[in-house]
Design a protein around this motif. Structure first.
Motif, PDB file in Angstrom:
ATOM      1  N   ALA A 240     -35.703 -43.285   7.310  1.00 50.64           N
ATOM      2  CA  ALA A 240     -34.518 -42.998   8.127  1.00 50.64           C
ATOM      3  C   ALA A 240     -33.668 -44.255   8.215  1.00 50.64           C
ATOM      4  O   ALA A 240     -34.200 -45.364   8.173  1.00 50.64           O
ATOM      5  CB  ALA A 240     -34.925 -42.549   9.524  1.00 50.64           C
ATOM      6  N   ASN A 241     -32.376 -44.071   8.351  1.00 49.24           N
ATOM      7  CA  ASN A 241     -31.487 -45.232   8.492  1.00 49.24           C
ATOM      8  C   ASN A 241     -30.934 -45.344   9.911  1.00 49.24           C
ATOM      9  O   ASN A 241     -29.954 -46.032  10.147  1.00 49.24           O
ATOM     10  CB  ASN A 241     -30.336 -45.160   7.483  1.00 49.24           C
ATOM     11  N   GLU A 242     -31.594 -44.675  10.846  1.00 46.49           N
ATOM     12  CA  GLU A 242     -31.142 -44.686  12.240  1.00 46.49           C
ATOM     13  C   GLU A 242     -32.376 -44.833  13.113  1.00 46.49           C
ATOM     14  O   GLU A 242     -33.359 -44.092  12.968  1.00 46.49           O
ATOM     15  CB  GLU A 242     -30.387 -43.385  12.536  1.00 46.49           C
ATOM     16  N   SER A 243     -32.372 -45.827  14.003  1.00 41.42           N
ATOM     17  CA  SER A 243     -33.583 -46.229  14.703  1.00 41.42           C
ATOM     18  C   SER A 243     -34.135 -45.152  15.630  1.00 41.42           C
ATOM     19  O   SER A 243     -35.356 -44.971  15.724  1.00 41.42           O
ATOM     20  CB  SER A 243     -33.320 -47.518  15.490  1.00 41.42           C
ATOM     21  N   SER A 244     -33.259 -44.431  16.321  1.00 40.08           N
ATOM     22  CA  SER A 244     -33.732 -43.380  17.214  1.00 40.08           C
ATOM     23  C   SER A 244     -34.349 -42.237  16.415  1.00 40.08           C
ATOM     24  O   SER A 244     -35.399 -41.697  16.778  1.00 40.08           O
ATOM     25  CB  SER A 244     -32.574 -42.873  18.079  1.00 40.08           C
ATOM     26  N   GLY A 245     -33.711 -41.874  15.303  1.00 42.12           N
ATOM     27  CA  GLY A 245     -34.242 -40.823  14.441  1.00 42.12           C
ATOM     28  C   GLY A 245     -35.559 -41.223  13.803  1.00 42.12           C
ATOM     29  O   GLY A 245     -36.434 -40.379  13.570  1.00 42.12           O
ATOM     30  N   LEU A 261     -41.639 -51.621  20.260  1.00 42.73           N
ATOM     31  CA  LEU A 261     -42.495 -51.012  21.269  1.00 42.73           C
ATOM     32  C   LEU A 261     -41.738 -50.523  22.507  1.00 42.73           C
ATOM     33  O   LEU A 261     -41.969 -49.388  22.947  1.00 42.73           O
ATOM     34  CB  LEU A 261     -43.606 -51.989  21.657  1.00 42.73           C
ATOM     35  N   PRO A 262     -40.844 -51.318  23.128  1.00 42.51           N
ATOM     36  CA  PRO A 262     -40.154 -50.803  24.323  1.00 42.51           C
ATOM     37  C   PRO A 262     -39.338 -49.547  24.046  1.00 42.51           C
ATOM     38  O   PRO A 262     -39.175 -48.715  24.953  1.00 42.51           O
ATOM     39  CB  PRO A 262     -39.252 -51.970  24.731  1.00 42.51           C
ATOM     40  N   MET A 263     -38.823 -49.386  22.826  1.00 42.13           N
ATOM     41  CA  MET A 263     -38.043 -48.203  22.513  1.00 42.13           C
ATOM     42  C   MET A 263     -38.938 -46.980  22.285  1.00 42.13           C
ATOM     43  O   MET A 263     -38.506 -45.848  22.437  1.00 42.13           O
ATOM     44  CB  MET A 263     -37.158 -48.462  21.285  1.00 42.13           C
ATOM     45  N   MET A 264     -40.208 -47.217  21.927  1.00 34.79           N
ATOM     46  CA  MET A 264     -41.161 -46.121  21.764  1.00 34.79           C
ATOM     47  C   MET A 264     -41.888 -45.787  23.058  1.00 34.79           C
ATOM     48  O   MET A 264     -42.583 -44.765  23.134  1.00 34.79           O
ATOM     49  CB  MET A 264     -42.186 -46.473  20.687  1.00 34.79           C
TER      50      MET A 264
END
Length: 315
Positions: A240-245, A261-264
């Motif tokens: 993927a080229n988009e971090s949230s996706g 980690l904080p975003m997950m």
């Protein structure tokens, strides 16, 4: 032969339109923001007819129609919207300069453009923005959310959040925090494929979910280290080229991936993701707020910088 008096009157006649031109720009900005000549006139403390004439004179000077007028409201034309976007920062900077000279502190107002990575927006920033809005209700925040690396100066953005190494040394950078990365997968994927115990296990029968930069097509490898031995993995089943996706694909059971980690953490908290190889060292990433050096005195930007630096506490 021209007398001194005639010459002086001629100089004044040339000066007056220049003074009125600045006043006309201010009048246009207020009408564009309020959608009403009457409200703009009240704000400026002048008759409605004067505001209307100033805007009409500005339109004549530019040779384009800036406003569509009706009996109830005034709406900017496409040309007016483009002109407003160009002159609004100038008017705001002038207002702030005048207030500073008078010894007053102007409440930040107007448009502020901020560009952030999508996962940072979704899992860190948006939940905190109500506090920012309560503090600065007169600021109009335009939030660009993507992983595209923009040209801040060329695209007229006030500031941006960048992750990892900074390459443009001409920009001012404020480090917000350092975040670790982690390897993770969904419980459904692990139930089907099994849980890896070593980096070598990842090469044997596991699907890896990768991330790549769209502008350069550069793939970010999974990196692990234990007992001084470093491992890199870049054979991905899906990217993927988009971090949230990228995180969403991991949570959907498509494979094992490495992300910040904080975003997950929200996915880990509700059981959609499980971290793996926790006893292995994994890379850390710095988050910076960056902005052009010539904007550091901008009151709108200064308010956002002070707020986000204070808010940037990773739980």
């Amino acid at each position: 032969m021209q007398t001194y008096g005639q010459s002086a009157r001629r100089r004044l006649s040339l000066l007056e339109p220049r003074v009125n031109h600045l006043l006309a720009i201010r009048a246009f900005v207020r009408v564009a923001e309020s959608g009403s000549f009457t409200r703009a006139a009240d704000h400026l403390g002048m008759p409605r007819s004067t505001v209307s004439k100033l805007v009409a004179d500005l339109e004549q000077h530019l040779g384009v129609k800036l406003m569509q007028r009706t009996t109830r409201k005034a709406v900017v034309t496409p040309e007016g919207a483009d002109y407003y976007a160009s002159v609004m920062p100038i008017v705001l900077d002038l207002d702030e300069t005048e207030e500073r000279v008078r010894g007053k502190r102007l409440t930040p107002r107007g448009r502020l453009r901020v560009d952030v990575p999508s996962s940072f927006a979704k899992h860190f920033l948006i939940d905190r923005l109500p506090d920012f809005r309560r503090r600065y209700p007169e600021l109009q925040l335009e939030l660009g959310m993507s992983d595209r690396t923009i040209d801040i100066v060329g695209e007229g953005v006030d500031c941006a959040i960048r992750v990892g190494e900074l390459r443009d040394t001409s920009l001012i950078a404020r480090r917000l925090f350092t975040a670790t990365t982690a390897l993770a997968a969904s419980p459904s994927y692990l139930a089907h494929k099994g849980r890896p115990l070593t980096a070598e296990d990842l090469r044997q029968g596991h699907d890896l979910v990768g991330y790549f930069f769209a502008a350069t097509s550069r793939t970010v490898p999974i990196q692990l280290e234990k007992d001084g031995v470093k491992t890199q993995l870049a054979q991905f089943a899906i990217l993927a080229n988009e971090s949230s996706g990228h995180i969403d694909m991991m949570a959907a059971g498509l494979g094992i991936g490495q992300s910040i980690l904080p975003m997950m953490q929200p996915f880990i908290n509700d059981g959609r993701l499980v971290t793996l190889l926790d006893d292995w060292l994994q890379p850390s990433m710095d988050y910076h707020l960056i902005y052009p050096a010539n904007r550091h005195q901008n009151g709108r930007l200064r308010a956002f910088v002070d707020w986000i630096v204070a808010a940037a506490v990773v739980n």
